[in-house]
Motif scaffolding. Structure first.
Motif, PDB file in Angstrom:
ATOM      1  N   PHE A  71     -60.920 -24.047 -96.670  1.00 40.60           N
ATOM      2  CA  PHE A  71     -61.947 -25.022 -97.004  1.00 40.60           C
ATOM      3  C   PHE A  71     -63.238 -24.276 -97.294  1.00 40.60           C
ATOM      4  O   PHE A  71     -63.491 -23.187 -96.748  1.00 40.60           O
ATOM      5  CB  PHE A  71     -62.179 -25.997 -95.839  1.00 40.60           C
ATOM      6  N   VAL A  72     -64.079 -24.851 -98.144  1.00 41.60           N
ATOM      7  CA  VAL A  72     -65.361 -24.235 -98.478  1.00 41.60           C
ATOM      8  C   VAL A  72     -66.184 -24.032 -97.207  1.00 41.60           C
ATOM      9  O   VAL A  72     -66.826 -22.991 -97.027  1.00 41.60           O
ATOM     10  CB  VAL A  72     -66.133 -25.083 -99.513  1.00 41.60           C
ATOM     11  N   ARG A  73     -66.154 -24.984 -96.271  1.00 39.98           N
ATOM     12  CA  ARG A  73     -66.940 -24.841 -95.039  1.00 39.98           C
ATOM     13  C   ARG A  73     -66.504 -23.604 -94.245  1.00 39.98           C
ATOM     14  O   ARG A  73     -67.328 -22.941 -93.633  1.00 39.98           O
ATOM     15  CB  ARG A  73     -66.859 -26.108 -94.189  1.00 39.98           C
ATOM     16  N   ASP A  74     -65.189 -23.274 -94.286  1.00 39.68           N
ATOM     17  CA  ASP A  74     -64.702 -22.082 -93.588  1.00 39.68           C
ATOM     18  C   ASP A  74     -65.143 -20.806 -94.303  1.00 39.68           C
ATOM     19  O   ASP A  74     -65.466 -19.803 -93.663  1.00 39.68           O
ATOM     20  CB  ASP A  74     -63.175 -22.120 -93.468  1.00 39.68           C
ATOM     21  N   ILE A  75     -65.183 -20.852 -95.616  1.00 38.70           N
ATOM     22  CA  ILE A  75     -65.650 -19.690 -96.386  1.00 38.70           C
ATOM     23  C   ILE A  75     -67.122 -19.439 -96.117  1.00 38.70           C
ATOM     24  O   ILE A  75     -67.559 -18.293 -95.961  1.00 38.70           O
ATOM     25  CB  ILE A  75     -65.385 -19.897 -97.890  1.00 38.70           C
ATOM     26  N   LEU A  76     -67.907 -20.512 -96.009  1.00 39.76           N
ATOM     27  CA  LEU A  76     -69.337 -20.369 -95.742  1.00 39.76           C
ATOM     28  C   LEU A  76     -69.608 -19.776 -94.366  1.00 39.76           C
ATOM     29  O   LEU A  76     -70.682 -19.214 -94.134  1.00 39.76           O
ATOM     30  CB  LEU A  76     -70.043 -21.721 -95.890  1.00 39.76           C
TER      31      LEU A  76
END
Length: 122
Positions: free
Chosen positions: A59-64
């Motif tokens: 997920f994008v939130r995990d990448i951030l």
């Protein structure tokens, strides 16, 4: 009638060209001989070799949230063969090797090799 009308409107009474069979010289089989000059001339062409150790869906939130020291788990097991691509086209399978202090890849299976073997046997 339609042909007559077409020629009446154009004012041109040209004959249709006649198709004739063409006799091409036989094609030489060079697969067993030396590399043709046209292929050798490609030796200076640059291609991009990509080694894919594995992939991960995130997920994008995990990448951030990734920081230095973060570990991303890949979908391949340790010791499993990796994929090798030339210009984003699958080329071969391989395995990671250590050469002195560097990493390398040993090619184990070339793409299309199985079909060539089956054709030679069959």
């Amino acid at each position: 009638m339609a042909e007559e009308r077409a020629s009446d409107h154009s004012g041109d009474q040209r004959e249709r060209p006649q198709a004739k069979p063409v006799d091409f010289p036989p094609v030489e089989d060079r697969s067993q001989g030396a590399t043709p000059r046209s292929v050798r001339s490609l030796g200076d062409v640059t291609v991009i070799l990509s080694i894919e150790l594995g992939t991960s869906r995130m997920f994008v939130r995990d990448i951030l949230e990734l920081r230095g020291g973060s570990v991303v788990q890949l979908d391949k097991l340790a010791g499993e063969q990796i994929d090798i691509y030339l210009n984003d086209v699958f080329f071969a399978k391989g395995e990671v090797v250590v050469i002195a202090d560097s990493l390398g890849v040993r090619l184990t299976d070339l793409a299309g090799q199985e079909e060539e073997i089956e054709q030679d046997v069959g």
